[in-house]
Scaffold this motif. Sequence first.
Motif, PDB file in Angstrom:
ATOM      1  N   ALA A 226     -17.709  -1.044  -7.543  1.00 52.37           N
ATOM      2  CA  ALA A 226     -16.259  -0.942  -7.730  1.00 52.37           C
ATOM      3  C   ALA A 226     -15.490  -1.603  -6.608  1.00 52.37           C
ATOM      4  N   GLY A 227     -16.158  -1.935  -5.509  1.00 51.81           N
ATOM      5  CA  GLY A 227     -15.499  -2.617  -4.410  1.00 51.81           C
ATOM      6  C   GLY A 227     -15.139  -1.670  -3.279  1.00 51.81           C
ATOM      7  N   ILE A 228     -14.179  -0.785  -3.498  1.00 49.80           N
ATOM      8  CA  ILE A 228     -13.779   0.212  -2.510  1.00 49.80           C
ATOM      9  C   ILE A 228     -13.730   1.550  -3.228  1.00 49.80           C
ATOM     10  N   GLU A 229     -14.590   2.452  -2.841  1.00 52.16           N
ATOM     11  CA  GLU A 229     -14.632   3.753  -3.512  1.00 52.16           C
ATOM     12  C   GLU A 229     -15.034   4.846  -2.540  1.00 52.16           C
ATOM     13  N   SER A 230     -14.329   5.954  -2.622  1.00 51.51           N
ATOM     14  CA  SER A 230     -14.655   7.169  -1.896  1.00 51.51           C
ATOM     15  C   SER A 230     -15.026   8.198  -2.952  1.00 51.51           C
ATOM     16  N   ARG A 231     -16.213   8.807  -2.827  1.00 47.67           N
ATOM     17  CA  ARG A 231     -16.698   9.656  -3.910  1.00 47.67           C
ATOM     18  C   ARG A 231     -17.381  10.913  -3.386  1.00 47.67           C
ATOM     19  N   ASP A 232     -17.240  11.986  -4.142  1.00 52.11           N
ATOM     20  CA  ASP A 232     -17.944  13.230  -3.842  1.00 52.11           C
ATOM     21  C   ASP A 232     -19.402  13.048  -4.253  1.00 52.11           C
ATOM     22  N   VAL A 233     -20.261  12.787  -3.297  1.00 49.19           N
ATOM     23  CA  VAL A 233     -21.670  12.495  -3.609  1.00 49.19           C
ATOM     24  C   VAL A 233     -22.456  13.760  -3.919  1.00 49.19           C
ATOM     25  N   ARG A 234     -21.908  14.921  -3.619  1.00 44.03           N
ATOM     26  CA  ARG A 234     -22.631  16.161  -3.904  1.00 44.03           C
ATOM     27  C   ARG A 234     -22.536  16.537  -5.378  1.00 44.03           C
ATOM     28  N   GLY A 235     -21.318  16.509  -5.915  1.00 44.59           N
ATOM     29  CA  GLY A 235     -21.160  16.863  -7.312  1.00 44.59           C
ATOM     30  C   GLY A 235     -20.883  15.663  -8.200  1.00 44.59           C
ATOM     31  N   GLY A 236     -20.275  14.622  -7.609  1.00 46.85           N
ATOM     32  CA  GLY A 236     -20.009  13.404  -8.354  1.00 46.85           C
ATOM     33  C   GLY A 236     -18.819  13.474  -9.276  1.00 46.85           C
ATOM     34  N   PHE A 237     -18.000  14.553  -9.175  1.00 44.33           N
ATOM     35  CA  PHE A 237     -16.877  14.710 -10.087  1.00 44.33           C
ATOM     36  C   PHE A 237     -15.619  14.005  -9.588  1.00 44.33           C
ATOM     37  N   GLU A 238     -15.367  14.062  -8.275  1.00 44.23           N
ATOM     38  CA  GLU A 238     -14.144  13.507  -7.716  1.00 44.23           C
ATOM     39  C   GLU A 238     -14.391  12.154  -7.059  1.00 44.23           C
ATOM     40  N   SER A 239     -13.431  11.262  -7.191  1.00 44.34           N
ATOM     41  CA  SER A 239     -13.537   9.957  -6.534  1.00 44.34           C
ATOM     42  C   SER A 239     -12.168   9.314  -6.452  1.00 44.34           C
ATOM     43  N   ALA A 240     -12.064   8.334  -5.572  1.00 42.71           N
ATOM     44  CA  ALA A 240     -10.857   7.517  -5.457  1.00 42.71           C
ATOM     45  C   ALA A 240     -11.323   6.080  -5.281  1.00 42.71           C
ATOM     46  N   PHE A 241     -10.815   5.175  -6.105  1.00 43.22           N
ATOM     47  CA  PHE A 241     -11.222   3.779  -5.992  1.00 43.22           C
ATOM     48  C   PHE A 241     -10.013   2.864  -6.141  1.00 43.22           C
ATOM     49  N   VAL A 242     -10.159   1.669  -5.579  1.00 42.68           N
ATOM     50  CA  VAL A 242      -9.070   0.685  -5.585  1.00 42.68           C
ATOM     51  C   VAL A 242      -9.256  -0.295  -6.735  1.00 42.68           C
ATOM     52  N   GLN A 243      -8.163  -0.588  -7.419  1.00 49.50           N
ATOM     53  CA  GLN A 243      -8.135  -1.573  -8.498  1.00 49.50           C
ATOM     54  C   GLN A 243      -7.001  -2.545  -8.207  1.00 49.50           C
ATOM     55  N   VAL A 244      -7.225  -3.832  -8.450  1.00 49.40           N
ATOM     56  CA  VAL A 244      -6.193  -4.843  -8.217  1.00 49.40           C
ATOM     57  C   VAL A 244      -6.018  -5.674  -9.479  1.00 49.40           C
ATOM     58  N   THR A 245      -4.779  -5.893  -9.868  1.00 44.88           N
ATOM     59  CA  THR A 245      -4.499  -6.731 -11.027  1.00 44.88           C
ATOM     60  C   THR A 245      -3.258  -7.565 -10.752  1.00 44.88           C
ATOM     61  N   GLU A 246      -3.001  -8.544 -11.602  1.00 49.88           N
ATOM     62  CA  GLU A 246      -1.856  -9.440 -11.398  1.00 49.88           C
ATOM     63  C   GLU A 246      -0.602  -8.846 -12.015  1.00 49.88           C
ATOM     64  N   LEU A 247       0.485  -8.978 -11.293  1.00 48.08           N
ATOM     65  CA  LEU A 247       1.796  -8.561 -11.786  1.00 48.08           C
ATOM     66  C   LEU A 247       2.664  -9.809 -11.901  1.00 48.08           C
ATOM     67  N   GLN A 248       3.046 -10.142 -13.110  1.00 49.98           N
ATOM     68  CA  GLN A 248       3.850 -11.342 -13.327  1.00 49.98           C
ATOM     69  C   GLN A 248       5.177 -11.259 -12.579  1.00 49.98           C
ATOM     70  N   LYS A 249       5.636 -12.396 -12.080  1.00 54.19           N
ATOM     71  CA  LYS A 249       6.867 -12.454 -11.310  1.00 54.19           C
ATOM     72  C   LYS A 249       8.021 -11.882 -12.120  1.00 54.19           C
ATOM     73  N   GLY A 250       8.775 -10.974 -11.492  1.00 58.75           N
ATOM     74  CA  GLY A 250       9.919 -10.367 -12.157  1.00 58.75           C
ATOM     75  C   GLY A 250       9.566  -9.178 -13.029  1.00 58.75           C
ATOM     76  N   SER A 251       8.261  -8.882 -13.144  1.00 56.69           N
ATOM     77  CA  SER A 251       7.832  -7.764 -13.989  1.00 56.69           C
ATOM     78  C   SER A 251       7.888  -6.449 -13.228  1.00 56.69           C
ATOM     79  N   GLU A 252       7.999  -5.370 -13.970  1.00 54.85           N
ATOM     80  CA  GLU A 252       7.987  -4.037 -13.396  1.00 54.85           C
ATOM     81  C   GLU A 252       6.644  -3.370 -13.675  1.00 54.85           C
ATOM     82  N   ILE A 253       6.348  -2.341 -12.890  1.00 54.43           N
ATOM     83  CA  ILE A 253       5.133  -1.570 -13.125  1.00 54.43           C
ATOM     84  C   ILE A 253       5.348  -0.709 -14.368  1.00 54.43           C
ATOM     85  N   LYS A 254       4.550  -0.958 -15.395  1.00 53.62           N
ATOM     86  CA  LYS A 254       4.689  -0.226 -16.647  1.00 53.62           C
ATOM     87  C   LYS A 254       3.365   0.419 -17.038  1.00 53.62           C
TER      88      LYS A 254
END
Length: 264
Positions: A127-155
């Motif tokens: 996944a690239g960058i991930e922090s995960r609960d290795v004991r139970g494996g239920f919780e995690s946080a990971f980074v995702q990157v995508t392109e945002l077209q110029k002038g666009s809003e986060i939708k």
Amino acid sequence: MKATAVVWLLHLFMSFSLSWSYGGGTVKRSLTIPVRGTTTSSRAEFFSSLVAASSLLVPVGSSAFDGGVGGLGKTRPQAGVVFRDEEAAASTTQSSSGGVAYELLAPDGSPAVVSFNAPWPLLQTAAGIESRDVRGGFESAFVQVTELQKGSEIKPSLLKEAIFSSKGKFGMYGSPTDIRLREVSPGDSKSPVIYLATFTTLTPAMRDSDRKAYISAATVGNGLFLLVTTTTAVRFTKLENSLRRVANSFLAVDAPKTNLRNQK
């Protein structure tokens, strides 16, 4: 009929050679399995040989396959993470308080410093960058990157496409279903926009798993940088406050023109 089939299969496995390619080379392995009834083969030896044969079907030293029924033909989820300095990224460690910081590049090449704080260990994963609960494996946080077209809003539609497509981390065994998103924090110059997502995904055993996730979003250049903090729907109520703290800690800001490790 059954006896004939069994005999045919045994002869098929008597002697064979396997080969495959990985990296830049080819691996060849062979195994000869003794036939029942010979002086060299006891029942235990025979079935031990069959077990050894099955182990040969997996290449030695190959990377783990991250795909599944929904991801045949791909070996890893597409998180869009591009490190500004891969060597520096490989040596990045998590602080004692859970802090994580990386320099990444937006799709247009704009450098960004991405950081967050999580109570789970930082992992080297596909996944690239991930922090995960290795004991139970239920919780995690990971980074995702995508392109945002110029002038666009986060939708929400853009977040769905980036995070919940068949190419993403949650789509490895089939595209998630029943996806619902709502904004829980509008964000400002010092904090990210945060959405709460509810969805159903498939486990490696092809069973439905109801999950919830906080999605923190910030922009640098034409890049939409996301932190997805997730757990199962059952555990969410108990852990909501700690998960929200992780989501709130996310930052993505313009990086210095020179790599951080070169700054004096």
